[in-house]
Design a protein around this motif. Sequence first.
Motif, PDB file in Angstrom:
ATOM      1  N   ARG A 133       3.440   1.523   5.324  1.00 49.12           N
ATOM      2  CA  ARG A 133       3.115   2.630   6.257  1.00 49.12           C
ATOM      3  C   ARG A 133       2.011   3.425   5.902  1.00 49.12           C
ATOM      4  O   ARG A 133       1.156   3.953   6.953  1.00 49.12           O
ATOM      5  CB  ARG A 133       4.448   3.388   6.458  1.00 49.12           C
ATOM      6  N   ARG A 134       1.827   3.985   4.866  1.00 49.50           N
ATOM      7  CA  ARG A 134       0.847   4.819   4.426  1.00 49.50           C
ATOM      8  C   ARG A 134      -0.483   4.124   4.463  1.00 49.50           C
ATOM      9  O   ARG A 134      -1.591   4.985   4.878  1.00 49.50           O
ATOM     10  CB  ARG A 134       0.993   5.435   2.932  1.00 49.50           C
ATOM     11  N   ALA A 178       2.433   3.080  -3.727  1.00 47.42           N
ATOM     12  CA  ALA A 178       3.737   4.146  -3.612  1.00 47.42           C
ATOM     13  C   ALA A 178       4.837   3.621  -4.417  1.00 47.42           C
ATOM     14  O   ALA A 178       4.960   2.279  -4.826  1.00 47.42           O
ATOM     15  CB  ALA A 178       4.291   3.870  -1.906  1.00 47.42           C
ATOM     16  N   ARG A 196       6.955   2.326   2.285  1.00 47.53           N
ATOM     17  CA  ARG A 196       6.116   3.362   2.137  1.00 47.53           C
ATOM     18  C   ARG A 196       4.723   3.285   1.968  1.00 47.53           C
ATOM     19  O   ARG A 196       3.835   3.501   2.553  1.00 47.53           O
ATOM     20  CB  ARG A 196       6.643   4.400   1.239  1.00 47.53           C
ATOM     21  N   ASP A 236       4.083   8.850   5.915  1.00 48.26           N
ATOM     22  CA  ASP A 236       4.179   7.361   5.380  1.00 48.26           C
ATOM     23  C   ASP A 236       5.913   7.182   5.352  1.00 48.26           C
ATOM     24  O   ASP A 236       6.266   6.086   4.878  1.00 48.26           O
ATOM     25  CB  ASP A 236       3.732   7.538   3.876  1.00 48.26           C
ATOM     26  N   LYS A 237       6.628   8.106   6.130  1.00 48.32           N
ATOM     27  CA  LYS A 237       8.117   7.814   6.076  1.00 48.32           C
ATOM     28  C   LYS A 237       8.185   7.987   7.605  1.00 48.32           C
ATOM     29  O   LYS A 237       8.754   7.408   8.589  1.00 48.32           O
ATOM     30  CB  LYS A 237       8.908   8.487   5.167  1.00 48.32           C
TER      31      LYS A 237
END
Length: 363
Positions: free
Chosen positions: A62-63, A48, A59, A157-158
Amino acid sequence: MAPTFPGSRLAVEALGEVAECLDGTVHLAYAQTSALFSGAEPGVAIVAAGFSPHEAHARARRRAWALDLLHRLPHEGAGPLDAAAQELSLTDFVPDLIPGLPPGLLPGLLPGAVDAGRPVVTGTGLLTGRPYALPIEVVWAGDRDCPVEPTTVGVVDKDVPAAVAELLAHDVLSRWWAAPGLPLTRLSTHLDQLLPPGVASAASGLGLGVSAFLLPASDGRIALALVGVAGDGAAIATAAAPTAGEAVGQAFLRAMAARAQPWSTLAAADSLRRFAVWHREADYVTYLERWAVDADPRALDAGEAGAAELTTPDWAAIARRRFGHEPVVVEAGTSHEAVKVVCPGAACYGASPSGATLPCPVL
C-alpha cells in the motif's frame, strides 16, 4: 501476477518473501512498483514491518503504491480542479518560508497560484468535505527542486485515520524537539508489557537496545510514543494511538522498517537525517534520556487495562483542534484513492532540516 489496486494502472511487485526477524516475532516485507513514467525512472521500493506477515506485506504494498502516485504528480493529476475549491498557499503550511527567500522563488507562494498557472493538487477536507486546491510542493514525494523539503509524513499506508495520527505524532515531536519543555515519560523498562510477547526479549538477545518514551500530549485521550532501536546504528520513529501499548508497538515497527530500508531508496534530505541518527546513536539516546522521567507503573497499568473501553479517536477532529484547520486528504490515480493527508498548521513542512546540533530524527 503482480498485484494492482482497484482502478490503478500501477503494478506493485512483491520482490522476495516476507522475512522474519527477532526470532520470528517481527516480519519485514519489501515491495516495489513498476517503473515510474513508463520506464524513465526506477519504481518506488519500500520496506515495511509488522507483527504478522500479512500486516507487513499489506503495508509495504500500500505504501509503495501511494508513494509511486505521489512521485508522479503532477504528471498524473489528482482529479479536476473544482471552481469552488478553497486555495491554500505554501505559506499556509510553512509560515516562515518568506523571510530570506531568494526573489526567484517568491512567485506563486502566496494565494493566486491557481490563477498563475502553477501546478496544484486537489484535496478534500476530512470534516467538511470542502474541496481544496493545494500547493503541489507539500504533496509530492521524492527529490524535488522546490523551496519545501518533500516529506512522507501523512502518506496513507494503512488508512486515512492512521495517516492523520501520524501527522499529529510528528507535529508534537518536531515542536518538542525544537523547544523541549515538559519531560518525556520513560517506558523502556515496561517493554514486555507494551510490545507483543517475545519481542522485547528477542531484540535484547540480538544485541538491540530499545528505548521507548511517551511524548507530552495535550489531548489526554491519545498516546504519543517515541521509540529508538539502537545497536550498530540507530533508528528512531514516532506514532500516535489510543493507548501507550499500541503507540509504542507502531513506533517500534516503523523504527525496525527504517533500519531495513536501503538508504539508496530515500530522498536526499531523509537519507541525510537517517545518516545523522545512525552514526550518532549515543548522542540521540543521551539527549532523550536527559529529558525523560520514569513512568508511574500504576498509571500505566490502569491505562492499558482500560484499553478495551476506549473508542477509536476522531483523529481529524483532534487535528483541527490542534492545528486550527481540518486535515485534507489527497486522492490520486484513476481510482482516486487516498494517498496522502496534509494539514496547514502542522509542523511537518519546512524549507530545510533543522540547524540544531541534533536534527529532529523522524521528519
